[in-house]
Scaffold this motif. Structure first.
Motif, mmCIF file in Angstrom:
data_model
loop_
_atom_site.group_PDB
_atom_site.id
_atom_site.type_symbol
_atom_site.label_atom_id
_atom_site.label_comp_id
_atom_site.label_asym_id
_atom_site.label_seq_id
_atom_site.Cartn_x
_atom_site.Cartn_y
_atom_site.Cartn_z
ATOM 1 N N VAL A 18 -75.641 -52.389 -16.754
ATOM 2 C CA VAL A 18 -75.987 -51.012 -17.081
ATOM 3 C C VAL A 18 -77.397 -50.995 -17.652
ATOM 4 O O VAL A 18 -77.665 -51.583 -18.699
ATOM 5 C CB VAL A 18 -75.000 -50.405 -18.091
ATOM 6 C CG1 VAL A 18 -75.417 -48.974 -18.445
ATOM 7 C CG2 VAL A 18 -73.580 -50.423 -17.522
ATOM 8 N N GLY A 19 -78.301 -50.317 -16.930
ATOM 9 C CA GLY A 19 -79.693 -50.233 -17.369
ATOM 10 C C GLY A 19 -79.912 -49.082 -18.335
ATOM 11 O O GLY A 19 -78.973 -48.544 -18.940
ATOM 12 N N ASN A 20 -81.158 -48.660 -18.443
ATOM 13 C CA ASN A 20 -81.523 -47.610 -19.377
ATOM 14 C C ASN A 20 -81.071 -46.240 -18.876
ATOM 15 O O ASN A 20 -80.911 -46.014 -17.679
ATOM 16 C CB ASN A 20 -83.033 -47.594 -19.599
ATOM 17 C CG ASN A 20 -83.521 -48.870 -20.274
ATOM 18 O OD1 ASN A 20 -82.827 -49.432 -21.112
ATOM 19 N ND2 ASN A 20 -84.698 -49.323 -19.900
ATOM 20 N N LYS A 21 -80.884 -45.341 -19.819
ATOM 21 C CA LYS A 21 -80.515 -43.972 -19.483
ATOM 22 C C LYS A 21 -81.702 -43.258 -18.862
ATOM 23 O O LYS A 21 -82.832 -43.372 -19.347
ATOM 24 C CB LYS A 21 -80.044 -43.232 -20.745
ATOM 25 C CG LYS A 21 -79.409 -41.883 -20.467
ATOM 26 C CD LYS A 21 -78.818 -41.306 -21.750
ATOM 27 C CE LYS A 21 -78.084 -40.009 -21.477
ATOM 28 N NZ LYS A 21 -77.462 -39.459 -22.706
ATOM 29 N N ARG A 22 -81.470 -42.537 -17.773
ATOM 30 C CA ARG A 22 -82.522 -41.854 -17.048
ATOM 31 C C ARG A 22 -82.716 -40.433 -17.577
ATOM 32 O O ARG A 22 -81.915 -39.932 -18.366
ATOM 33 C CB ARG A 22 -82.182 -41.810 -15.556
ATOM 34 C CG ARG A 22 -81.979 -43.163 -14.957
ATOM 35 C CD ARG A 22 -81.260 -43.221 -13.641
ATOM 36 N NE ARG A 22 -81.150 -42.012 -12.860
ATOM 37 C CZ ARG A 22 -81.166 -41.973 -11.525
ATOM 38 N NH1 ARG A 22 -81.323 -43.104 -10.842
ATOM 39 N NH2 ARG A 22 -81.014 -40.839 -10.873
ATOM 40 N N SER A 23 -83.776 -39.789 -17.136
ATOM 41 C CA SER A 23 -84.059 -38.429 -17.587
ATOM 42 C C SER A 23 -83.001 -37.433 -17.126
ATOM 43 O O SER A 23 -82.816 -36.378 -17.734
ATOM 44 C CB SER A 23 -85.436 -37.983 -17.077
ATOM 45 O OG SER A 23 -85.482 -38.036 -15.658
ATOM 46 N N ASP A 24 -82.280 -37.775 -16.025
ATOM 47 C CA ASP A 24 -81.235 -36.875 -15.535
ATOM 48 C C ASP A 24 -79.885 -37.106 -16.209
ATOM 49 O O ASP A 24 -78.885 -36.478 -15.864
ATOM 50 C CB ASP A 24 -81.082 -36.992 -14.016
ATOM 51 C CG ASP A 24 -80.705 -38.405 -13.555
ATOM 52 O OD1 ASP A 24 -80.425 -39.265 -14.415
ATOM 53 O OD2 ASP A 24 -80.697 -38.637 -12.335
ATOM 54 N N GLY A 25 -79.862 -38.031 -17.186
ATOM 55 C CA GLY A 25 -78.630 -38.290 -17.933
ATOM 56 C C GLY A 25 -77.799 -39.425 -17.386
ATOM 57 O O GLY A 25 -76.887 -39.905 -18.059
ATOM 58 N N TYR A 26 -78.080 -39.863 -16.148
ATOM 59 C CA TYR A 26 -77.367 -40.989 -15.553
ATOM 60 C C TYR A 26 -77.988 -42.309 -16.014
ATOM 61 O O TYR A 26 -79.079 -42.332 -16.593
ATOM 62 C CB TYR A 26 -77.411 -40.911 -14.022
ATOM 63 C CG TYR A 26 -76.577 -39.814 -13.421
ATOM 64 C CD1 TYR A 26 -75.214 -39.992 -13.211
ATOM 65 C CD2 TYR A 26 -77.148 -38.594 -13.063
ATOM 66 C CE1 TYR A 26 -74.435 -38.977 -12.656
ATOM 67 C CE2 TYR A 26 -76.376 -37.576 -12.513
ATOM 68 C CZ TYR A 26 -75.030 -37.782 -12.309
ATOM 69 O OH TYR A 26 -74.256 -36.779 -11.767
ATOM 70 N N GLY A 151 -75.740 -46.010 -8.008
ATOM 71 C CA GLY A 151 -74.685 -46.490 -7.123
ATOM 72 C C GLY A 151 -74.924 -46.143 -5.673
ATOM 73 O O GLY A 151 -74.240 -46.643 -4.785
ATOM 74 N N GLU A 152 -75.936 -45.285 -5.448
ATOM 75 C CA GLU A 152 -76.166 -44.779 -4.092
ATOM 76 C C GLU A 152 -77.026 -45.716 -3.236
ATOM 77 O O GLU A 152 -77.037 -45.617 -2.004
ATOM 78 C CB GLU A 152 -76.797 -43.378 -4.156
ATOM 79 C CG GLU A 152 -78.303 -43.330 -4.310
ATOM 80 C CD GLU A 152 -78.837 -43.695 -5.688
ATOM 81 O OE1 GLU A 152 -80.065 -43.609 -5.885
ATOM 82 O OE2 GLU A 152 -78.035 -44.083 -6.564
ATOM 83 N N LYS A 153 -77.767 -46.631 -3.881
ATOM 84 C CA LYS A 153 -78.610 -47.576 -3.132
ATOM 85 C C LYS A 153 -77.786 -48.836 -2.846
ATOM 86 O O LYS A 153 -77.533 -49.637 -3.748
ATOM 87 C CB LYS A 153 -79.860 -47.925 -3.933
ATOM 88 C CG LYS A 153 -80.749 -46.729 -4.242
ATOM 89 C CD LYS A 153 -81.908 -47.123 -5.142
ATOM 90 C CE LYS A 153 -82.758 -45.912 -5.513
ATOM 91 N NZ LYS A 153 -83.833 -46.270 -6.483
ATOM 92 N N MET A 154 -77.361 -48.992 -1.609
ATOM 93 C CA MET A 154 -76.422 -50.060 -1.263
ATOM 94 C C MET A 154 -77.054 -51.078 -0.319
ATOM 95 O O MET A 154 -77.673 -50.715 0.675
ATOM 96 C CB MET A 154 -75.169 -49.472 -0.613
ATOM 97 C CG MET A 154 -74.365 -48.590 -1.535
ATOM 98 S SD MET A 154 -72.871 -47.970 -0.702
ATOM 99 C CE MET A 154 -73.615 -46.913 0.561
ATOM 100 N N THR A 155 -76.865 -52.354 -0.663
ATOM 101 C CA THR A 155 -77.286 -53.457 0.194
ATOM 102 C C THR A 155 -76.049 -54.279 0.530
ATOM 103 O O THR A 155 -75.396 -54.800 -0.377
ATOM 104 C CB THR A 155 -78.309 -54.365 -0.516
ATOM 105 O OG1 THR A 155 -79.405 -53.570 -0.978
ATOM 106 C CG2 THR A 155 -78.815 -55.440 0.422
ATOM 107 N N PRO A 156 -75.697 -54.398 1.823
ATOM 108 C CA PRO A 156 -74.501 -55.181 2.173
ATOM 109 C C PRO A 156 -74.603 -56.617 1.677
ATOM 110 O O PRO A 156 -75.667 -57.235 1.719
ATOM 111 C CB PRO A 156 -74.481 -55.124 3.707
ATOM 112 C CG PRO A 156 -75.256 -53.903 4.054
ATOM 113 C CD PRO A 156 -76.334 -53.801 3.010
#
Length: 283
Positions: A18-26, A151-156
Motif C-alpha cells: 500500500v503506497g501513499n494516499k493520492r489526491s483523489d483519496g485512493y 488496481g486498474e494497471k494490470m500486467t499478466p
C-alpha cells in the motif's frame, strides 16, 4: 444466447503493498493477485427488467449488490432497453478480502455481454469494470496479474496452477478505512516484495514465494483486531506459508498437497468451529 451460467472466482493477494494516499483519496498499490478455484455461481438471462435472486448463501438481492450496478451500467453502455435476470449462488465468504463482490460484478459483465451477443469490446468491459471497483478489472481479466495504480494497471504474471490452499476466515468483519489510516500513520512499512514474487511464480520456487509473501493490511489491522492476530497465531503452528488476503478477514495457507490441506482444515474446524474453512487451489 438467452441464458448463461458462469463461475465468479475468488482471488488471493500474494503481495499487497500500500503506497501513499493520492489526491483523489485512493491509495496506489502494488499487488500480485491470483485467482483460485473457489467461486460463486451466477446465471444471467435476457429479461424485460432487471432482477436479482440470491438462490444460495447470503448477499443483498437489490441495488445494494454490486452485481446490480454492473448490470445497469452494462445495459446503459450497450444502449440496450431490455434487462437482465441474475441468479446468484453465493459461496465465497464475505467480507473477506477475496474479491467476492468484485468477482460477481465482473461475471455479470462477461455473461451479459455473451447473452446479448457481444455489444461491448473487451476494452469497453474493462473500462466499466474499473468504474465499479479496484478489484473488478482483475476479476474480469482473470488468471494471475501484477496490479498497480488503484488496481486498474494490470500486467499478466505466470500463474502457479494447483497450489493447495486452506482458506480460513475468523468470524469478524474489519474496517478497511481504519486499516488504511493505520498504514498511513506508520513510519515503518515492510518493503515491496512484488518483484521477488513475480520471480517465484516464474520459477515455481516455493521457498522464494514463502519469503515474498507480504500484506501491509496485516500491520495495519493486527494491532487493532485481536481475532486477526489470534488467527495468524493459530495458522503459524502448521509450519506452512500463510497470509491474510486483501483487507481481510480471510487468510490463506499453502499446503504441501490437498491431503494435508484437508487435514489442516479439519483441525482448524475442530478447534475453531465459528471460523469459516475451505480447501481449494489456485487456478
Amino acid at each position: 444466447m438467452s441464458s448463461i451460467t458462469v463461475a465468479a472466482h475468488a482471488k488471493i493477494n500474494l503481495t499487497l503493498y500500500v503506497g501513499n494516499k493520492r489526491s483523489d483519496g485512493y491509495h496506489d498499490i502494488d499487488s500480485i493477485m491470483h485467482q483460485i478455484v473457489l467461486s460463486d455461481e451466477i446465471t444471467v438471462s435476457a429479461d424485460d427488467s432487471l432482477r436479482l435472486t440470491v438462490a444460495e448463501g447470503t448477499a443483498p438481492a437489490g441495488e445494494d449488490n454490486l452485481m446490480w450496478t454492473a448490470a445497469r451500467r452494462f445495459l446503459d453502455a450497450a444502449s440496450l432497453t431490455k434487462g437482465l435476470s441474475m441468479i446468484l449462488k453465493k459461496r465465497i465468504p464475505s467480507p473477506a478480502g477475496m474479491g467476492g463482490g468484485s468477482a460477481d460484478a465482473a461475471a455479470v459483465l462477461l455473461a451479459a455481454n455473451e447473452v446479448y451477443d457481444h455489444p461491448l469490446s473487451q476494452d469497453e468491459l474493462l473500462s466499466l469494470a474499473a468504474g465499479l471497483g479496484a478489484d473488478v478489472p482483475f476479476c474480469l481479466a482473470g488468471g494471475c496479474a501484477r496490479c498497480q495504480g488503484i488496481g486498474e494497471k494490470m500486467t499478466p504474471v505466470t500463474p502457479w496452477h494447483g497450489l493447495p490452499l486452506v482458506i480460513v476466515r475468523p468470524d469478524i468483519s474489519v474496517s478497511t478505512g481504519a486499516a488504511y489510516a493505520q498504514i498511513d500513520a506508520s513510519s515503518h512499512k515492510r518493503p515491496d516484495t512484488t518483484e521477488q514474487m513475480v520471480q517465484a511464480l516464474e520459477e515455481k520456487n516455493i521457498s522464494l514465494l514463502s519469503a515474498s509473501l507480504m500484506n501491509h493490511f496485516e500491520e495495519g489491522l493486527f494491532p487493532q483486531e485481536d481475532e486477526l492476530a489470534r488467527t495468524s497465531e493459530a495458522l503459524s503452528r502448521f509450519g506452512r506459508p500463510f497470509q491474510m488476503t486483501g483487507s481481510g478477514s480471510a487468510f490463506f495457507l499453502i499446503a504441501d498437497d490437498l491431503k494435508e490441506a484437508r487435514h489442516i482444515a479439519e483441525t482448524i474446524s475442530r478447534e475453531h468451529s465459528a471460523w469459516y474453512t475451505a480447501v481449494t487451489e489456485t487456478l
